[in-house]
Design a protein around this motif. Sequence first.
Motif, short mmCIF file in Angstrom:
data_model
loop_
_atom_site.label_atom_id
_atom_site.label_comp_id
_atom_site.label_asym_id
_atom_site.label_seq_id
_atom_site.Cartn_x
_atom_site.Cartn_y
_atom_site.Cartn_z
N MET A 146 -12.20 3.13 -4.77
CA MET A 146 -12.31 2.03 -5.72
C MET A 146 -13.78 1.61 -5.78
O MET A 146 -14.41 1.39 -4.74
N GLY A 147 -14.29 1.51 -6.97
CA GLY A 147 -15.70 1.21 -7.11
C GLY A 147 -15.97 0.06 -8.07
O GLY A 147 -15.11 -0.28 -8.89
N VAL A 205 -22.51 0.05 -8.08
CA VAL A 205 -22.78 -1.16 -7.30
C VAL A 205 -22.22 -1.03 -5.89
O VAL A 205 -22.94 -1.21 -4.91
N ALA A 206 -20.94 -0.72 -5.77
CA ALA A 206 -20.29 -0.66 -4.46
C ALA A 206 -19.01 0.14 -4.57
O ALA A 206 -18.43 0.26 -5.65
N ALA A 207 -18.56 0.67 -3.42
CA ALA A 207 -17.32 1.42 -3.41
C ALA A 207 -16.74 1.48 -2.00
O ALA A 207 -17.47 1.32 -1.01
N GLU A 208 -15.44 1.68 -1.95
CA GLU A 208 -14.79 1.95 -0.68
C GLU A 208 -13.50 2.69 -0.96
O GLU A 208 -12.96 2.64 -2.07
N HIS A 209 -13.02 3.39 0.06
CA HIS A 209 -11.74 4.06 -0.06
C HIS A 209 -10.63 3.03 0.01
O HIS A 209 -10.70 2.09 0.83
N TRP A 210 -9.64 3.18 -0.83
CA TRP A 210 -8.54 2.23 -0.82
C TRP A 210 -7.86 2.22 0.54
O TRP A 210 -7.37 1.18 0.98
N GLY A 220 -9.26 2.45 3.35
CA GLY A 220 -10.11 1.86 4.38
C GLY A 220 -11.26 2.77 4.74
O GLY A 220 -11.43 3.84 4.20
N GLY A 221 -12.09 2.33 5.69
CA GLY A 221 -13.22 3.12 6.11
C GLY A 221 -14.53 2.48 5.69
O GLY A 221 -14.58 1.28 5.40
N PRO A 222 -15.60 3.27 5.65
CA PRO A 222 -16.92 2.69 5.36
C PRO A 222 -17.02 2.19 3.92
O PRO A 222 -16.24 2.59 3.05
N THR A 223 -17.97 1.31 3.72
CA THR A 223 -18.26 0.81 2.39
C THR A 223 -19.64 1.31 1.96
O THR A 223 -20.48 1.64 2.82
N TYR A 224 -19.85 1.36 0.67
CA TYR A 224 -21.07 1.95 0.13
C TYR A 224 -21.65 1.00 -0.91
O TYR A 224 -20.91 0.42 -1.70
N TYR A 225 -22.98 0.85 -0.87
CA TYR A 225 -23.63 -0.10 -1.76
C TYR A 225 -24.89 0.49 -2.37
O TYR A 225 -25.59 1.29 -1.76
#
Length: 123
Positions: free
Chosen positions: A34-35, A48-53, A55-60
């Motif tokens: 999901m981004g 802008v940002a994303a993460e796996h639905w 769970g786990g790391p987030t990305y920016y």
Amino acid sequence: QVQLMESGGGLVQAGDSLRLSCAASGRTFIYDVMGWFRHLPGKEREFVAAEHWSGGPTYYEDSVRGRFTISRDNAKNTVYLQMNSLKPEDTAVYYCASSPSGSLYQSRFYKYWGQGTQVTVSS
């Protein structure tokens, strides 16, 4: 019918905070990324940002790291973008999107998109 519905945008002053929400429905998103993307006037849509639905790391994106936080509520099928210390250059239409392929940064790999919500930050 797959739907992503953003809400929470608005007009704020520099330094203020906003929380965007993205309510997802119509399919199972558990395997998706999901981004959040934004479209600034005269520019390409940018990550802008994303993460796996699941769970786990987030990305920016570099300019928002430390100010924005992506999160989700699995029970509500909702993804959030908490935006703190907003700057005028954050002014954009913000979109949430779903990537079944698991790709993170490139908008072309996101299959499902919301309609967008306007965020305007005044100086």
